[in-house]
Design a protein around this motif. Structure first.
Motif, mmCIF file in Angstrom:
data_model
loop_
_atom_site.group_PDB
_atom_site.id
_atom_site.type_symbol
_atom_site.label_atom_id
_atom_site.label_comp_id
_atom_site.label_asym_id
_atom_site.label_seq_id
_atom_site.Cartn_x
_atom_site.Cartn_y
_atom_site.Cartn_z
ATOM 1 N N THR A 274 -25.803 5.598 16.395
ATOM 2 C CA THR A 274 -26.887 4.933 16.732
ATOM 3 C C THR A 274 -27.483 4.639 15.610
ATOM 4 O OG1 THR A 274 -28.258 6.876 17.374
ATOM 5 C CG2 THR A 274 -26.769 6.180 19.058
ATOM 6 N N ASN A 275 -28.361 3.619 15.891
ATOM 7 C CA ASN A 275 -29.836 3.402 15.040
ATOM 8 C C ASN A 275 -30.909 3.756 16.180
ATOM 9 O OD1 ASN A 275 -32.046 2.256 13.766
ATOM 10 N ND2 ASN A 275 -31.355 0.275 13.675
ATOM 11 N N PRO A 276 -31.588 4.744 15.933
ATOM 12 C CA PRO A 276 -32.439 5.399 17.071
ATOM 13 C C PRO A 276 -32.670 4.526 18.143
ATOM 14 C CG PRO A 276 -32.854 6.608 14.828
ATOM 15 C CD PRO A 276 -32.039 5.360 14.551
ATOM 16 N N THR A 289 -1.979 7.688 20.547
ATOM 17 C CA THR A 289 -1.872 6.231 20.954
ATOM 18 C C THR A 289 -2.708 5.096 20.276
ATOM 19 O OG1 THR A 289 -3.945 6.239 22.487
ATOM 20 C CG2 THR A 289 -1.668 7.214 23.319
ATOM 21 N N MET A 290 -3.584 5.425 19.304
ATOM 22 C CA MET A 290 -4.075 4.660 18.281
ATOM 23 C C MET A 290 -3.821 4.709 17.025
ATOM 24 S SD MET A 290 -7.945 4.974 20.264
ATOM 25 C CE MET A 290 -8.189 4.808 21.643
ATOM 26 N N ASP A 291 -3.819 3.495 16.242
ATOM 27 C CA ASP A 291 -3.579 3.373 14.919
ATOM 28 C C ASP A 291 -4.867 3.725 14.126
ATOM 29 O OD1 ASP A 291 -0.785 3.037 15.224
ATOM 30 O OD2 ASP A 291 -1.403 0.802 15.126
ATOM 31 N N ALA A 292 -5.712 3.431 14.779
ATOM 32 C CA ALA A 292 -7.056 3.643 14.187
ATOM 33 C C ALA A 292 -8.405 3.834 15.031
ATOM 34 C CB ALA A 292 -7.644 2.598 13.137
ATOM 35 N N PRO A 293 -9.540 4.379 14.924
ATOM 36 C CA PRO A 293 -10.667 4.483 15.896
ATOM 37 C C PRO A 293 -11.121 3.106 16.403
ATOM 38 C CG PRO A 293 -11.066 5.831 14.014
ATOM 39 C CD PRO A 293 -9.852 5.095 13.607
ATOM 40 N N LYS A 294 -11.451 2.861 17.511
ATOM 41 C CA LYS A 294 -11.999 1.622 17.892
ATOM 42 C C LYS A 294 -13.261 1.723 18.945
ATOM 43 C CE LYS A 294 -9.432 1.439 22.649
ATOM 44 N NZ LYS A 294 -8.639 0.585 23.308
ATOM 45 N N VAL A 295 -14.073 0.719 19.002
ATOM 46 C CA VAL A 295 -15.149 0.501 19.484
ATOM 47 C C VAL A 295 -14.898 0.426 21.098
ATOM 48 C CG1 VAL A 295 -17.388 -0.853 19.800
ATOM 49 C CG2 VAL A 295 -16.312 -0.243 17.531
ATOM 50 N N ILE A 296 -15.237 1.154 22.097
ATOM 51 C CA ILE A 296 -15.064 0.905 23.270
ATOM 52 C C ILE A 296 -16.334 0.587 24.056
ATOM 53 C CG2 ILE A 296 -13.262 2.677 23.477
ATOM 54 C CD1 ILE A 296 -15.138 4.610 24.508
ATOM 55 N N ALA A 297 -17.574 0.559 23.385
ATOM 56 C CA ALA A 297 -18.781 -0.146 23.993
ATOM 57 C C ALA A 297 -19.866 0.018 22.802
ATOM 58 C CB ALA A 297 -19.172 0.893 25.201
ATOM 59 N N LYS A 298 -20.897 -1.090 23.079
ATOM 60 C CA LYS A 298 -21.837 -1.220 22.015
ATOM 61 C C LYS A 298 -22.936 -2.061 22.603
ATOM 62 C CE LYS A 298 -20.344 -5.712 20.133
ATOM 63 N NZ LYS A 298 -20.181 -6.194 18.785
ATOM 64 N N LEU A 324 -24.375 2.337 9.433
ATOM 65 C CA LEU A 324 -23.432 1.945 10.069
ATOM 66 C C LEU A 324 -23.306 1.613 11.666
ATOM 67 C CD1 LEU A 324 -20.006 2.583 9.836
ATOM 68 C CD2 LEU A 324 -20.607 5.076 10.721
ATOM 69 N N ALA A 325 -24.309 1.966 12.134
ATOM 70 C CA ALA A 325 -24.340 1.701 13.497
ATOM 71 C C ALA A 325 -24.752 0.018 13.802
ATOM 72 C CB ALA A 325 -25.638 2.309 14.268
ATOM 73 N N GLN A 326 -25.529 -0.486 12.575
ATOM 74 C CA GLN A 326 -25.616 -1.855 12.713
ATOM 75 C C GLN A 326 -24.527 -2.612 12.300
ATOM 76 O OE1 GLN A 326 -29.181 -3.384 10.401
ATOM 77 N NE2 GLN A 326 -30.304 -1.216 11.170
ATOM 78 N N VAL A 327 -23.649 -2.198 11.118
ATOM 79 C CA VAL A 327 -22.577 -2.761 10.749
ATOM 80 C C VAL A 327 -21.479 -3.079 11.666
ATOM 81 C CG1 VAL A 327 -20.659 -2.764 9.007
ATOM 82 C CG2 VAL A 327 -22.782 -2.323 8.362
ATOM 83 N N LEU A 328 -21.218 -1.759 12.368
ATOM 84 C CA LEU A 328 -20.243 -1.841 13.421
ATOM 85 C C LEU A 328 -20.654 -2.700 14.745
ATOM 86 C CD1 LEU A 328 -19.838 2.017 13.751
ATOM 87 C CD2 LEU A 328 -18.025 0.430 12.986
ATOM 88 N N GLU A 336 -12.029 -3.352 19.992
ATOM 89 C CA GLU A 336 -11.389 -3.895 18.418
ATOM 90 C C GLU A 336 -11.153 -2.259 17.862
ATOM 91 O OE1 GLU A 336 -13.034 -6.851 15.255
ATOM 92 O OE2 GLU A 336 -12.269 -7.716 16.991
ATOM 93 N N GLN A 337 -10.311 -2.336 16.837
ATOM 94 C CA GLN A 337 -10.218 -1.376 15.973
ATOM 95 C C GLN A 337 -11.007 -1.392 14.940
ATOM 96 O OE1 GLN A 337 -6.138 -0.839 14.703
ATOM 97 N NE2 GLN A 337 -5.384 0.049 16.708
ATOM 98 N N ILE A 338 -11.716 -0.371 14.273
ATOM 99 C CA ILE A 338 -12.369 -0.329 12.981
ATOM 100 C C ILE A 338 -11.949 -0.994 11.998
ATOM 101 C CG2 ILE A 338 -13.866 1.090 11.670
ATOM 102 C CD1 ILE A 338 -14.716 1.202 14.620
#
Length: 360
Positions: A274-276, A289-298, A324-328, A336-338
């Motif tokens: 988060t960005n507070p 099951t995943m090659d890389a972490p992914k975003v599941i909600a934002k 990092l929160a803003q970039v993601l 989508e994967q990181i």
């Protein structure tokens, strides 16, 4: 103070807009197409004129040979049904030989002229029975319509000018006609043929000019009849694209469904970055099951607060990392994967979360 009042509603249904592609397509299905019959007529006449021009001598020669053979055979045979039948058959064959090529070419040119103007079109709309066609009032309107008056004027102009061209062509040679009695039949036919072709050429030229003018008029009338009012254009757009209000409601419903599905995934996240107060991004990683972490909600603002509330209720770790929160949020879509350049930063946070869980 005196003034003028203009009721704009009078113009609400005025057809001022060009026909849309859909309107043109519907009109075509109904048999309403841009077509000038004068073009067909002049092309058929020109074809007939040229064929006669090049083959008339041969045709006359074949007729002369037939007549010569007929007279020569009459002197040697008795006239009976048995002897007349072969002569009659020869006459029919000669007639077909002379006329079939001309008629065939005329038919081909007629078809080509139609295809050039209309294209390939087959519709049964014009064959359907409609009560309006036998309505006396509607028939009276058609008889005295602008189109009927134009056709009447056009027919009168054709008859008058063709008669004038014919009279002028004969008048110039009328002094020669008394001398035809002293000329051979071949010379008479040649003389009459020259006059005929001269008249036909002038008539064809006149009809060609008339056909061009008629096509321009038919195009003007066709476009005028297809014009639409602004309301008709709007209604057609609604029928094709859908009512904007309904489409807006559908999109809103879709957003609500997508939001509910996203919120249902938040409890399964490993961490909320988060960005507070403005951004919240839920990350999940499963090594099997995943090659890389992914975003599941934002989400941002109120949606971000909702994500954090759900995370707190389900014990999901919340980590504050403003950059990092803003970039993601701006660069990674849901499910989508990181990207690779963010692996290190995300991996450090996940490692921190796993350590917290092990201590707990």
């Amino acid at each position: 103070m005196n003034g003028y009042y203009l009721n704009l509603q009078l113009f609400a249904g005025e057809k001022t807009e060009k026909a849309t592609p859909r309107r043109r397509q519907e009109a075509r299905k109904k048999g309403q197409v841009l077509k000038s019959t004068e073009i067909n007529s002049v092309l058929i006449l020109l074809t007939s004129f040229l064929m006669l021009k090049f083959f008339l001598v041969s045709m006359i020669s074949q007729i002369e040979n037939y007549i010569f053979n007929l007279w020569s055979r009459f002197s040697d045979i008795d006239i009976t049904p048995e002897t007349i039948t072969p002569l009659f058959i020869d006459l029919i064959l000669l007639f077909l030989k002379l006329t079939v090529p001309l008629l065939g070419m005329v038919i081909i040119i007629g078809v080509i002229a139609n295809v050039m103007q209309v294209g390939f079109l087959f519709t049964t709309e014009t064959l359907q029975f409609k009560l309006s066609r036998i309505n006396p009032l509607e028939g009276f309107k058609r008889i005295f319509s602008k189109r009927a008056l134009v056709e009447l004027f056009k027919a009168a102009a054709k008859i008058g000018l063709i008669a004038y061209i014919t009279f002028a062509g004969i008048k110039d040679q009328i002094n020669v006609f008394p001398y035809l009695m002293d000329m051979e039949i071949h010379s008479i036919l040649n003389f009459l043929g020259q006059i005929l072709f001269s008249i036909l050429w002038k008539i064809t030229l006149f009809l060609a000019i008339l056909a061009i003018l008629d096509y321009l008029y038919q195009k003007f009338e066709y476009e005028t009849n297809l014009k639409m009012s602004k309301q008709e254009v709007k209604d057609e757009y609604k029928n094709i694209e859908g009512d904007p209000l309904i489409k807006g409601k559908i999109r809103e419903k879709q957003r609500q469904i997508a939001m509910r599905r996203m919120m249902q995934e938040v409890p399964h996240a490993d961490v909320i970055i988060t960005n507070p107060t403005h951004f919240a991004v839920a990350i999940k990683y499963d090594a099997q099951t995943m090659d890389a972490p992914k975003v599941i909600a934002k989400g941002r603002d109120l949606v971000a607060l909702k994500i954090k509330d759900i995370a707190k209720k389900h014990g999901v770790v919340i980590v504050e990392d403003k950059p990092l929160a803003q970039v993601l949020y701006y660069n990674v879509e849901i499910n989508e994967q990181i990207p690779e350049h963010l692996f290190q930063a995300v991996a450090e946070i996940l490692a921190f979360v796993y350590r917290l869980k092990q201590k707990a």
